[in-house]
Design a protein around this motif. Structure first.
Motif, short mmCIF file in Angstrom:
data_model
loop_
_atom_site.label_atom_id
_atom_site.label_comp_id
_atom_site.label_asym_id
_atom_site.label_seq_id
_atom_site.Cartn_x
_atom_site.Cartn_y
_atom_site.Cartn_z
N SER A 1 0.84 -1.19 0.00
CA SER A 1 0.00 0.00 0.00
C SER A 1 0.88 1.24 0.00
O SER A 1 2.06 1.20 0.38
CB SER A 1 -0.90 0.02 1.23
OG SER A 1 -0.11 0.25 2.40
N LEU A 2 0.29 2.35 -0.42
CA LEU A 2 1.04 3.61 -0.41
C LEU A 2 1.47 3.96 1.00
O LEU A 2 2.59 4.42 1.22
CB LEU A 2 0.17 4.73 -1.01
CG LEU A 2 0.82 6.12 -1.03
CD1 LEU A 2 2.12 6.10 -1.82
CD2 LEU A 2 -0.14 7.14 -1.60
N ASP A 3 0.63 3.72 1.98
CA ASP A 3 0.99 4.00 3.37
C ASP A 3 2.22 3.20 3.80
O ASP A 3 3.10 3.71 4.50
CB ASP A 3 -0.18 3.71 4.30
CG ASP A 3 -1.33 4.68 4.12
OD1 ASP A 3 -1.07 5.83 3.69
OD2 ASP A 3 -2.48 4.31 4.41
N ALA A 4 2.29 1.94 3.39
CA ALA A 4 3.44 1.10 3.75
C ALA A 4 4.72 1.62 3.08
O ALA A 4 5.79 1.64 3.70
CB ALA A 4 3.18 -0.34 3.35
N ASP B 1 8.03 2.91 4.94
CA ASP B 1 9.34 2.34 4.66
C ASP B 1 10.37 3.41 4.31
O ASP B 1 11.55 3.27 4.62
CB ASP B 1 9.25 1.34 3.51
CG ASP B 1 8.54 0.05 3.90
OD1 ASP B 1 8.33 -0.20 5.11
OD2 ASP B 1 8.19 -0.72 2.98
N LEU B 2 9.92 4.47 3.63
CA LEU B 2 10.82 5.53 3.22
C LEU B 2 10.98 6.63 4.26
O LEU B 2 11.70 7.61 4.06
CB LEU B 2 10.32 6.15 1.91
CG LEU B 2 10.31 5.22 0.70
CD1 LEU B 2 9.64 5.89 -0.50
CD2 LEU B 2 11.70 4.76 0.33
N ASP B 3 10.31 6.48 5.39
CA ASP B 3 10.33 7.48 6.47
C ASP B 3 9.93 8.87 5.98
O ASP B 3 10.57 9.87 6.30
CB ASP B 3 11.72 7.56 7.13
CG ASP B 3 12.05 6.30 7.91
OD1 ASP B 3 11.11 5.73 8.52
OD2 ASP B 3 13.22 5.91 7.93
N LEU B 4 8.87 8.91 5.20
CA LEU B 4 8.38 10.21 4.69
C LEU B 4 7.25 10.74 5.53
O LEU B 4 6.52 10.12 6.15
CB LEU B 4 7.92 10.08 3.23
CG LEU B 4 9.02 9.68 2.25
CD1 LEU B 4 8.40 9.50 0.86
CD2 LEU B 4 10.10 10.72 2.18
#
Length: 84
Positions: free
Chosen positions: A74-77, A81-84
């Motif tokens: 998902s976009l949230d995941a 993962d990218l710490d954004l």
């Protein structure tokens, strides 16, 4: 293929364009001895764009195949993962 200093290209810009457009010549522009640009026939540019599109299509198909094999995130995941 011609190699010209930027100063000569600037002085004879119309000539450089005509070399590419009518003589189908590729002209490499140099600044301080370093290649910085090229003036190419429009057909060369169109071919390059077509090749880039084909590479993009191959990459997209590979990404879809990987998604089918491993599943999608998902976009949230992804954001997490990218710490954004």
């Amino acid at each position: 293929m011609a190699h010209l200093p930027a100063s000569k290209v600037r002085e004879g810009f119309a000539d450089t364009i005509n070399r590419a457009a009518y003589a189908k010549e590729r002209v490499v522009v140099r600044r301080r001895g370093k290649e910085v640009a090229a003036v190419v026939p429009i057909e060369d540019l169109r071919l390059l764009e077509e090749l880039e599109d084909r590479v993009d299509l191959v990459d997209a198909r590979a990404a879809l195949a990987e998604t089918k094999k491993k599943g999608a995130k998902s976009l949230d995941a992804i954001i997490k993962d990218l710490d954004l």
